[in-house]
Enzyme design. Structure first.
Site, PDB file in Angstrom:
ATOM      1  N   ASP A 280       1.003  -1.406   0.116  1.00  0.00           N
ATOM      2  CA  ASP A 280      -0.007   0.044   0.088  1.00  0.00           C
ATOM      3  C   ASP A 280       0.980   1.197   0.139  1.00  0.00           C
ATOM      4  O   ASP A 280       1.871   1.204   0.586  1.00  0.00           O
ATOM      5  CB  ASP A 280      -0.839  -0.002   1.209  1.00  0.00           C
ATOM      6  CG  ASP A 280      -2.182   0.790   1.074  1.00  0.00           C
ATOM      7  OD1 ASP A 280      -2.463   1.221  -0.043  1.00  0.00           O
ATOM      8  OD2 ASP A 280      -2.827   1.337   2.166  1.00  0.00           O
TER       9      ASP A 280
ATOM     10  N   ASN B  32       1.127   3.664  -2.883  1.00  0.00           N
ATOM     11  CA  ASN B  32       1.694   4.008  -4.035  1.00  0.00           C
ATOM     12  C   ASN B  32       1.227   5.401  -4.533  1.00  0.00           C
ATOM     13  O   ASN B  32       1.765   6.406  -5.132  1.00  0.00           O
ATOM     14  CB  ASN B  32       1.120   3.113  -5.397  1.00  0.00           C
ATOM     15  CG  ASN B  32       1.833   1.715  -5.219  1.00  0.00           C
ATOM     16  OD1 ASN B  32       2.829   1.390  -4.401  1.00  0.00           O
ATOM     17  ND2 ASN B  32       1.423   0.663  -5.937  1.00  0.00           N
ATOM     18  N   GLY B  33      -0.042   5.748  -4.333  1.00  0.00           N
ATOM     19  CA  GLY B  33      -0.841   6.723  -4.658  1.00  0.00           C
ATOM     20  C   GLY B  33      -0.112   8.108  -3.530  1.00  0.00           C
ATOM     21  O   GLY B  33       0.242   9.183  -4.459  1.00  0.00           O
ATOM     22  N   ARG B  34       0.099   7.862  -2.387  1.00  0.00           N
ATOM     23  CA  ARG B  34       0.707   8.881  -1.494  1.00  0.00           C
ATOM     24  C   ARG B  34       2.027   8.904  -2.010  1.00  0.00           C
ATOM     25  O   ARG B  34       2.612  10.166  -1.882  1.00  0.00           O
ATOM     26  CB  ARG B  34       0.493   8.279  -0.078  1.00  0.00           C
ATOM     27  CG  ARG B  34      -0.750   8.521   0.576  1.00  0.00           C
ATOM     28  CD  ARG B  34      -1.013   7.874   1.718  1.00  0.00           C
ATOM     29  NE  ARG B  34      -1.371   6.364   1.596  1.00  0.00           N
ATOM     30  CZ  ARG B  34      -1.439   5.591   2.412  1.00  0.00           C
ATOM     31  NH1 ARG B  34      -1.348   5.734   3.741  1.00  0.00           N
ATOM     32  NH2 ARG B  34      -1.973   4.255   2.255  1.00  0.00           N
TER      33      ARG B  34
ATOM     34  N   ASN C 250     -11.037  -2.786  -5.239  1.00  0.00           N
ATOM     35  CA  ASN C 250     -10.268  -1.515  -6.123  1.00  0.00           C
ATOM     36  C   ASN C 250     -10.682  -1.437  -7.354  1.00  0.00           C
ATOM     37  O   ASN C 250     -10.416  -0.152  -8.088  1.00  0.00           O
ATOM     38  CB  ASN C 250      -8.697  -2.162  -6.171  1.00  0.00           C
ATOM     39  CG  ASN C 250      -7.890  -2.040  -5.242  1.00  0.00           C
ATOM     40  OD1 ASN C 250      -6.940  -2.806  -4.891  1.00  0.00           O
ATOM     41  ND2 ASN C 250      -8.091  -1.046  -4.211  1.00  0.00           N
ATOM     42  N   TRP C 251     -11.935  -2.188  -7.966  1.00  0.00           N
ATOM     43  CA  TRP C 251     -12.649  -1.485  -9.093  1.00  0.00           C
ATOM     44  C   TRP C 251     -13.518  -0.244  -8.836  1.00  0.00           C
ATOM     45  O   TRP C 251     -13.793   0.350  -9.952  1.00  0.00           O
ATOM     46  CB  TRP C 251     -13.678  -2.493  -9.438  1.00  0.00           C
ATOM     47  CG  TRP C 251     -13.086  -4.035  -9.836  1.00  0.00           C
ATOM     48  CD1 TRP C 251     -13.033  -5.104  -8.962  1.00  0.00           C
ATOM     49  CD2 TRP C 251     -12.387  -4.288 -10.789  1.00  0.00           C
ATOM     50  NE1 TRP C 251     -12.566  -6.217  -9.707  1.00  0.00           N
ATOM     51  CE2 TRP C 251     -11.926  -5.641 -10.935  1.00  0.00           C
ATOM     52  CE3 TRP C 251     -12.111  -3.919 -12.220  1.00  0.00           C
ATOM     53  CZ2 TRP C 251     -11.331  -6.475 -11.758  1.00  0.00           C
ATOM     54  CZ3 TRP C 251     -11.426  -4.535 -13.089  1.00  0.00           C
ATOM     55  CH2 TRP C 251     -10.958  -5.933 -12.921  1.00  0.00           C
TER      56      TRP C 251
ATOM     57  N   ARG D 179       2.386  -5.064   6.094  1.00  0.00           N
ATOM     58  CA  ARG D 179       1.481  -3.790   5.464  1.00  0.00           C
ATOM     59  C   ARG D 179       2.231  -2.586   5.205  1.00  0.00           C
ATOM     60  O   ARG D 179       2.803  -2.172   6.348  1.00  0.00           O
ATOM     61  CB  ARG D 179       0.123  -3.561   5.987  1.00  0.00           C
ATOM     62  CG  ARG D 179      -0.837  -2.451   5.390  1.00  0.00           C
ATOM     63  CD  ARG D 179      -1.994  -2.331   5.681  1.00  0.00           C
ATOM     64  NE  ARG D 179      -2.789  -1.543   4.461  1.00  0.00           N
ATOM     65  CZ  ARG D 179      -3.855  -1.605   4.305  1.00  0.00           C
ATOM     66  NH1 ARG D 179      -4.827  -2.426   4.619  1.00  0.00           N
ATOM     67  NH2 ARG D 179      -4.528  -0.673   3.241  1.00  0.00           N
TER      68      ARG D 179
ATOM     69  N   ARG E 172      -4.972  -1.951   9.267  1.00  0.00           N
ATOM     70  CA  ARG E 172      -6.399  -2.832   8.744  1.00  0.00           C
ATOM     71  C   ARG E 172      -6.017  -3.795   7.621  1.00  0.00           C
ATOM     72  O   ARG E 172      -4.832  -3.957   6.940  1.00  0.00           O
ATOM     73  CB  ARG E 172      -7.616  -2.001   8.098  1.00  0.00           C
ATOM     74  CG  ARG E 172      -6.933  -1.147   7.017  1.00  0.00           C
ATOM     75  CD  ARG E 172      -8.178  -0.083   6.513  1.00  0.00           C
ATOM     76  NE  ARG E 172      -7.844   0.649   5.496  1.00  0.00           N
ATOM     77  CZ  ARG E 172      -7.729   2.170   5.671  1.00  0.00           C
ATOM     78  NH1 ARG E 172      -7.964   2.610   6.945  1.00  0.00           N
ATOM     79  NH2 ARG E 172      -7.382   2.949   4.966  1.00  0.00           N
TER      80      ARG E 172
ATOM     81  N   GLU F  60       1.367 -13.383  11.938  1.00  0.00           N
ATOM     82  CA  GLU F  60       2.155 -12.386  12.773  1.00  0.00           C
ATOM     83  C   GLU F  60       1.848 -11.043  11.778  1.00  0.00           C
ATOM     84  O   GLU F  60       2.071 -11.192  10.449  1.00  0.00           O
ATOM     85  CB  GLU F  60       3.474 -12.821  12.935  1.00  0.00           C
ATOM     86  CG  GLU F  60       3.803 -13.651  14.002  1.00  0.00           C
ATOM     87  CD  GLU F  60       3.099 -13.403  15.466  1.00  0.00           C
ATOM     88  OE1 GLU F  60       3.078 -12.593  15.777  1.00  0.00           O
ATOM     89  OE2 GLU F  60       2.422 -14.432  15.921  1.00  0.00           O
TER      90      GLU F  60
HETATM   91  C1  IPE Z   1      -5.217  -2.753  -0.119  1.00  0.00           C
HETATM   92  O1  IPE Z   1      -5.110  -1.325  -0.202  1.00  0.00           O
HETATM   93  C2  IPE Z   1      -5.519  -3.501  -1.500  1.00  0.00           C
HETATM   94  C3  IPE Z   1      -3.956  -3.709  -2.184  1.00  0.00           C
HETATM   95  C4  IPE Z   1      -2.732  -3.253  -1.605  1.00  0.00           C
HETATM   96  C5  IPE Z   1      -3.962  -4.188  -3.254  1.00  0.00           C
HETATM   97  P1  IPE Z   1      -6.251  -0.157  -0.353  1.00  0.00           P
HETATM   98  O2  IPE Z   1      -5.445   1.165  -0.857  1.00  0.00           O
HETATM   99  O3  IPE Z   1      -7.076  -0.587  -1.295  1.00  0.00           O
HETATM  100  O4  IPE Z   1      -6.921  -0.401   0.934  1.00  0.00           O
HETATM  101  P2  IPE Z   1      -7.579   0.621   1.847  1.00  0.00           P
HETATM  102  O5  IPE Z   1      -8.718   1.459   0.792  1.00  0.00           O
HETATM  103  O6  IPE Z   1      -6.797   1.810   2.250  1.00  0.00           O
HETATM  104  O7  IPE Z   1      -8.308  -0.308   2.988  1.00  0.00           O
HETATM  105  C1  IPE Z   2      -1.637   0.259  -3.393  1.00  0.00           C
HETATM  106  O1  IPE Z   2      -1.408   1.606  -3.123  1.00  0.00           O
HETATM  107  C2  IPE Z   2      -1.998  -0.206  -4.804  1.00  0.00           C
HETATM  108  C3  IPE Z   2      -3.150  -0.786  -4.990  1.00  0.00           C
HETATM  109  C4  IPE Z   2      -4.247  -0.868  -3.950  1.00  0.00           C
HETATM  110  C5  IPE Z   2      -3.468  -1.082  -6.190  1.00  0.00           C
HETATM  111  P1  IPE Z   2      -2.540   2.783  -3.262  1.00  0.00           P
HETATM  112  O2  IPE Z   2      -3.096   3.021  -4.732  1.00  0.00           O
HETATM  113  O3  IPE Z   2      -3.622   2.276  -2.448  1.00  0.00           O
HETATM  114  O4  IPE Z   2      -1.821   4.067  -2.664  1.00  0.00           O
HETATM  115  P2  IPE Z   2      -2.536   5.033  -1.544  1.00  0.00           P
HETATM  116  O5  IPE Z   2      -3.137   4.087  -0.449  1.00  0.00           O
HETATM  117  O6  IPE Z   2      -3.723   5.633  -2.406  1.00  0.00           O
HETATM  118  O7  IPE Z   2      -1.606   5.794  -1.194  1.00  0.00           O
HETATM  119 MG    MG Z   3      -4.155   2.404  -0.441  1.00  0.00          MG
END
Ligand code: IPE
Ligand code: IPE
Ligand code: MG
Length: 238
Positions: free
Chosen positions: A21, A23-25, A69-70, A185, A191, A204
């Site tokens: 998790d 990537n976006g940030r 994620n869809w 994570r 979560r 763990e």
């Molecule tokens: C969990 O991350 C799913 C993946 C890493 C593929 P999300 O970014 O989708 O989870 P939430 O929305 O923060 O719970």
């Molecule tokens: C995880 O990074 C990758 C996927 C869920 C596909 P995010 O895209 O959820 O990144 P944040 O949580 O927005 O930073």
């Molecule tokens: Mg995320």
């Protein structure tokens, strides 16, 4: 030091699951578009596959795309699916060299046809490789996996009225894969986001604030070292 204590210090988790998790940030922090973060996330995934294999991990489950994620934009979803394709195609030589076997977890039938083909080809081409197994969780949801397992169980056992934990385990996506010892994570959320709900009963958990694209082998090593200090009681006494 006692032999047993020493052994436990060196124990490498057999199965590691990673919720990749942040990537976006990572992209946002740099003023980049979210998709750029996914591209860097893919590079991190490659580093960690190599590092886990070198460490002696036997199974590595990577949460790449959830059943939820869809909900993201068409552009972002399309970009992630494109990366999956690119990864599977480009990594065959690496898989061959490192004997890495590729597998899938999740609702395969709900994926676009071209992605299905790419995954099926990789699974088939690497089926005989005897090194670490990389399980790609794509269109994966823990609840969805349990529901699909129950449906498969019911259609295969029409006469049976009772159902045991073993029955459910036997119909999960990869029933021969042991439950994860360690779930990691990145990016600091506390979560599970629907990852390996059934299988993680006694895993763990290691949560790191570091965003996924910044992960390298030292981060994996830190998580494993932390795991080695845990006292796994499984509800019993130590
Ligand atoms: C969990 O991350 C799913 C993946 C890493 C593929 P999300 O970014 O989708 O989870 P939430 O929305 O923060 O719970
Ligand atoms: C995880 O990074 C990758 C996927 C869920 C596909 P995010 O895209 O959820 O990144 P944040 O949580 O927005 O930073
Ligand atoms: Mg995320």
């Amino acid at each position: 030091m006692e032999k047993k204590a020493l052994e436990s210090l060196r124990r490498v988790p057999e199965h590691v699951g990673i919720i990749m998790d942040g990537n976006g940030r990572w992209a946002q922090k740099r003023g980049l578009v979210r998709t750029q973060g996914h591209l860097e996330g893919l590079k991190a995934a490659k580093r960690i596959v190599k590092a886990a294999s070198d460490q002696g991990v036997k199974y590595l489950t990577l949460y790449a795309f959830s059943t939820e994620n869809w909900k993201r934009t068409e552009e972002e979803v399309g970009f992630i699916m494109g990366l999956v394709k690119q990864y599977l195609r480009a990594e065959f030589d690496f898989s061959k060299k490192n004997k890495i076997r590729v597998r899938h977890a999740g609702d395969f039938s709900g994926l676009p046809a071209d992605i299905q083909k790419e995954i099926a080809d990789s699974v088939k081409d690497t089926a005989d490789f005897s090194g670490m197994q990389v399980i790609l969780a794509i269109n994966y949801g823990g609840r969805d996996e349990i529901v699909r397992a129950l449906c498969k169980f019911i259609s295969a056992n029409k006469e049976k009225e009772d159902i045991s934990e073993k029955d459910i385990s036997a119909y999960l996506d990869n029933p021969d894969v042991p439950d994860p010892d360690l779930i990691i994570r990145s990016a600091g959320e506390y979560r599970t986001s629907n990852f390996l709900l059934w299988e993680s009963a006694y895993s763990e958990i290691f949560i790191s604030d570091k965003l996924w694209p910044d992960w390298d082998k030292d981060d994996l090593e830190e998580a494993i070292t932390d795991f080695q200090k845990r006292d796994r009681r499984y509800g019993g006494l130590s």
